[in-house]
Design an enzyme around this catalytic site. Structure first.
Site, PDB file in Angstrom:
ATOM      1  CB  CYS A 182      45.991  41.346  44.160  1.00 34.60           C
ATOM      2  SG  CYS A 182      44.857  42.740  44.243  1.00 34.60           S
TER       3      CYS A 182
ATOM      4  CG  HIS B 200      46.868  44.802  37.321  1.00 34.66           C
ATOM      5  ND1 HIS B 200      46.751  43.646  38.046  1.00 34.66           N
ATOM      6  CD2 HIS B 200      46.028  45.692  37.890  1.00 34.66           C
ATOM      7  CE1 HIS B 200      45.877  43.833  39.022  1.00 34.66           C
ATOM      8  NE2 HIS B 200      45.422  45.052  38.946  1.00 34.66           N
TER       9      HIS B 200
END
Length: 760
Positions: free
Chosen positions: A644, A695
């Site tokens: 990621c 996030h």
């Protein structure tokens, strides 16, 4: 006389005060003023701590509520149009909308794209520029923090991200070259420099870490034009700071830019001093980065002193190699570390104390010379310590053969066997690993650690949480389940706690991004797996459901990258030791009947050297380490990996060489931009491009996820495509997770129906 300084201090506070204040503000529990008061107090405390440790000059404007690159974008009004209205209404709300996204009933804004800060585990928010971007000086953050320092009687040096690095770190919405915006940006920088001088700054620090990268002719021209223009401004003296590596073939460029001082990283590249010194004009001074700003080991002070003496009167400052953002605040808080290990370590405060000792030694101080001798003896004792070496580990590592790093059969053959075993539908859905770490989970962990609940009660609690998590996933319709990882504190720390060769701190917190803090394990010795680490919980979870449950492991490169790693042997050797330990775990999971094992490697790209010439060697040992961990299983066991927040376009061949059966990657913030690499290379194995940015507190809707999947199918074969979030869900809450995953499953089902209809 040489002075002691540093380039930046940890922001979050020794006890994570900033994290707590941010999250309280975001929840609406405290007002904005309370957040600003915490920030004000932390800045003041950090300046005073650095001064007490021996710093003669401290920086200011190194503090940030979220990210210093975002601060720079806001400072120069690089606020994308969709966010401008909310920013005008409330700058703090707008600032966090850029960082975290915003859903308020009227607006639905994505967070800015986020990626790794050079080769560190810090994440920055990628500035987003327009083709005709207009830059103006907005706000007074650097000036306000300078004034705060001066009110305390501290002559601080303002820190700014340099104009060329700032543009190179950003992207243009039209795909154009951000460097074309340099001429528009420079007047705003010049205006700010003039205001800083008028406010009393005598030096300003201009960070240009891009100078240690491979630069082309356009980059070099941008540097010359930028600093020639800033030299015309009525500005303080300018310290050009470079770090994370050597200048190499950019040394002449950096040495001759019209600034008054140059900082060089002599930890990563001690040899560059010999090349930089003869290139410096007579009126330039040096800042010597002689103490490691990225690791926690005490410095080789004799070597540092030798470098300082070699620089002679050209050296004006002794400093860490880079900002101390990447290390914890103060070792004095660590009361439970074993004595030998604690004596080997230095946090931010202790690193400044080391610099003070070096500066005093350069003046001929007898006390300093005595302390240097003591430090040298302690370093020698550490390097000779039997705690560092395990003969059995070294024997096993020497016995590794090439066949141990290859799967028995090629992917197409494995894929058929796995499809028969698993029986998954087209576009199978899964998650990356963790589920929400609720207040109840954190409280139970803390009470168990404190002895308030016994092992049996804690085990029962974790079993219940795991069963509830599995039932939630089944109800949502997810195809491949995870057990939720409620027994784990952190994806690296959890494994380090069960591996010999690692130690753990109580206050070794560093910032990863925003309020996300991690406490890296300390890898000090050879790595041994005394017993299975995950088999018990994975076997328990699989017994609760008929659907496949993934075994979840953190990969060897990520455990290495996200630890403070020993510096007495090559990093490659430490990585291979970790891989051997994980190989045992993978085989034990397979023996327990687990059909899918995920070995996460989000740090693979992060560890890539900054210079392309150094890539092949790193990718060789990093890829070998992953394959060593993964390749012992049979064809029917499916190996996943996850990566990621990194660009893969330039290393796609190395990613493919990992030979994972399925790879999941972050793509939602970049709107599937990262899949460009898979177009060029035609990646053959399974791939799960993330459709849900975990996030951000923002919850995407089904049509948005479906749109991302449609984009993915423009470049991927339907048989390749998995459907999953960008990353683990531990930082999110259950209500948003349920909503997002429900939409994710529905988008996958809709896609299946569409493909089935097209076939008919």
């Amino acid at each position: 006389m040489i002075s002691v300084t540093h380039l930046g201090f940890p922001r979050i506070g020794a006890r994570r005060e900033l994290k707590l204040a941010l999250e309280s503000f975001w929840k609406g529990d405290t007002p904005a003023q309370a957040l600003h008061d915490t920030a004000h107090g932390l800045r003041e405390r950090h300046w005073q701590l650095a001064r007490q440790a021996g710093a003669d000059v401290v920086p200011c404007n190194d503090f940030s509520l979220y990210d210093h690159v975002l601060d720079t974008a806001v400072l120069f009004d690089a606020i994308p149009a969709p966010y401008r209205e909310v920013y005008e209404e409330n700058p703090l709300t707008g600032y966090f909308a850029l960082a975290r996204g915003l859903q308020d009933g009227r607006r639905d804004l994505h967070a800015l794209e986020m990626t790794k800060w050079f080769d560190t585990n810090y994440h920055y928010l990628v500035p987003q520029f327009e083709r005709d971007q207009r830059f103006v000086l907005r706000g007074d953050k650097p000036l306000a923090e300078l004034a705060q320092a001066r009110a305390l009687g501290i002559q601080a040096r303002p820190v700014l991200l340099g104009p060329v690095s700032f543009l190179k770190l950003g992207k243009r919405s039209d795909g154009g070259d951000p460097r074309e915006l340099l001429d528009a940006l420079l007047p705003a920088y010049a205006e700010l420099l003039g205001k800083l001088k008028a406010a009393g700054a005598d030096w300003v620090q201009l960070d240009e870490p891009a100078l240690v990268l491979d630069l082309d002719d356009d980059d070099r021209d941008a540097y010359r034009r930028a600093y020639a223009a800033l030299a015309e401004a009525d500005a303080p003296q300018r310290l050009l700071t470079t770090y994370f590596g050597g200048l190499g073939d950019n040394a002449a460029l950096a040495a001759r830019l019209p600034v008054q001082g140059l900082h060089v990283d002599l930890v990563r590249a001690p040899q560059q001093l010999e090349s930089v010194l003869p290139l410096l004009p007579d009126d330039r001074v040096l800042s010597l980065g002689v103490v490691d700003g990225r690791n926690i080991w005490r410095a080789d002070l004799d070597a540092a002193l030798s470098l300082a003496r070699r620089a002679g009167d050209r050296a004006q400052w002794l400093a860490p190699s880079c900002s101390l953002l990447h290390v914890p605040t103060d070792l004095e808080l660590e009361r439970k570390l074993p004595a030998p290990l604690r004596h080997w370590m230095a946090y931010a405060r202790q690193k400044i104390e080391e610099l003070r000792l070096l500066a005093d030694a350069l003046t001929g101080s007898a006390d300093a010379n005595r302390d240097l001798a003591t430090a040298a003896s302690a370093r020698a004792a550490r390097l000779a310590s039997p705690l560092l070496r395990n003969a059995e580990v070294r024997k096993r590592l020497a016995a590794v053969e090439p066949a141990m790093t290859r799967r028995a059969s090629p992917y197409p053959q494995r894929a058929k066997v796995q499809a028969q075993r698993l029986g998954l539908p087209l576009f199978p859905t899964t998650t990356i690993g963790s589920f929400p770490q609720t207040a109840e989970v954190r409280r139970a962990r803390a009470e168990h650690k404190a002895g308030k609940i016994d092992d049996a009660a804690y085990r029962t609690f974790l079993e219940n949480e795991t069963k509830l998590c599995l039932r939630e996933q089944e109800a949502l319709g997810i195809d491949v389940l995870v057990h939720g990882e409620f027994e784990r504190n952190d994806m690296v720390e959890y494994f380090g706690e069960q591996l010999d060769g690692f130690a753990f701190t109580a206050h070794g917190w560093v910032q990863s991004y925003g309020s996300r803090c991690v406490k890296p394990p300390v890898l000090f010795g050879d790595v041994v797996r005394p017993q299975a680490m995950t088999v018990d919980w994975t076997r328990y979870a699989q017994a609760q459901t008929q659907r496949p449950v993934k075994g979840m492991l953190t990969g060897p490169v990520t455990i290495l990258q996200w630890s403070f790693v020993r510096d007495d042997q090559p990093r490659a050797d430490s990585c291979r030791q970790i891989a051997l330990a994980l190989r045992q775990e993978v085989l034990d999971l397979e023996a327990a009947g687990i059909a899918i094992v995920q070995i996460d490697e989000p740090a693979l790209r992060e560890g890539l050297p900054l210079r392309r010439a150094d890539w092949p060697a790193y990718l060789a040992w990093a890829g070998e380490s992953f394959r060593l961990a993964a390749s012992g299983v049979g064809d029917a066991t499916q190996i996943h990996t996850h990566m990621c927040y990194a660009e893969f376009n330039d290393i796609i061949e190395a990613v493919a060489a990992l030979d994972a059966d399925v790879i999941s990657i972050e793509t939602s913030r970049s709107r599937m931009e990262l899949l460009d690499a898979f177009v060029r290379y035609r990646y053959p194995n399974g791939i799960g491009p993330g459709v849900y940015d975990i996030h951000s507190p923002r919850v995407p809707i089904e049509t948005e996820m479906r749109d991302l999947l449609d984009k993915a199918l423009d470049v991927l074969d339907p048989a390749q495509l998995w459907v999953n979030p960008d990353c683990g869900l531990k930082t999110r809450g259950w209500p948003e997770v349920r909503s997002a995953l429900r939409a994710m499953v529905q988008s996958a089902r809709g896609l299946r129906e569409q493909v089935a209809a097209e076939v008919e």
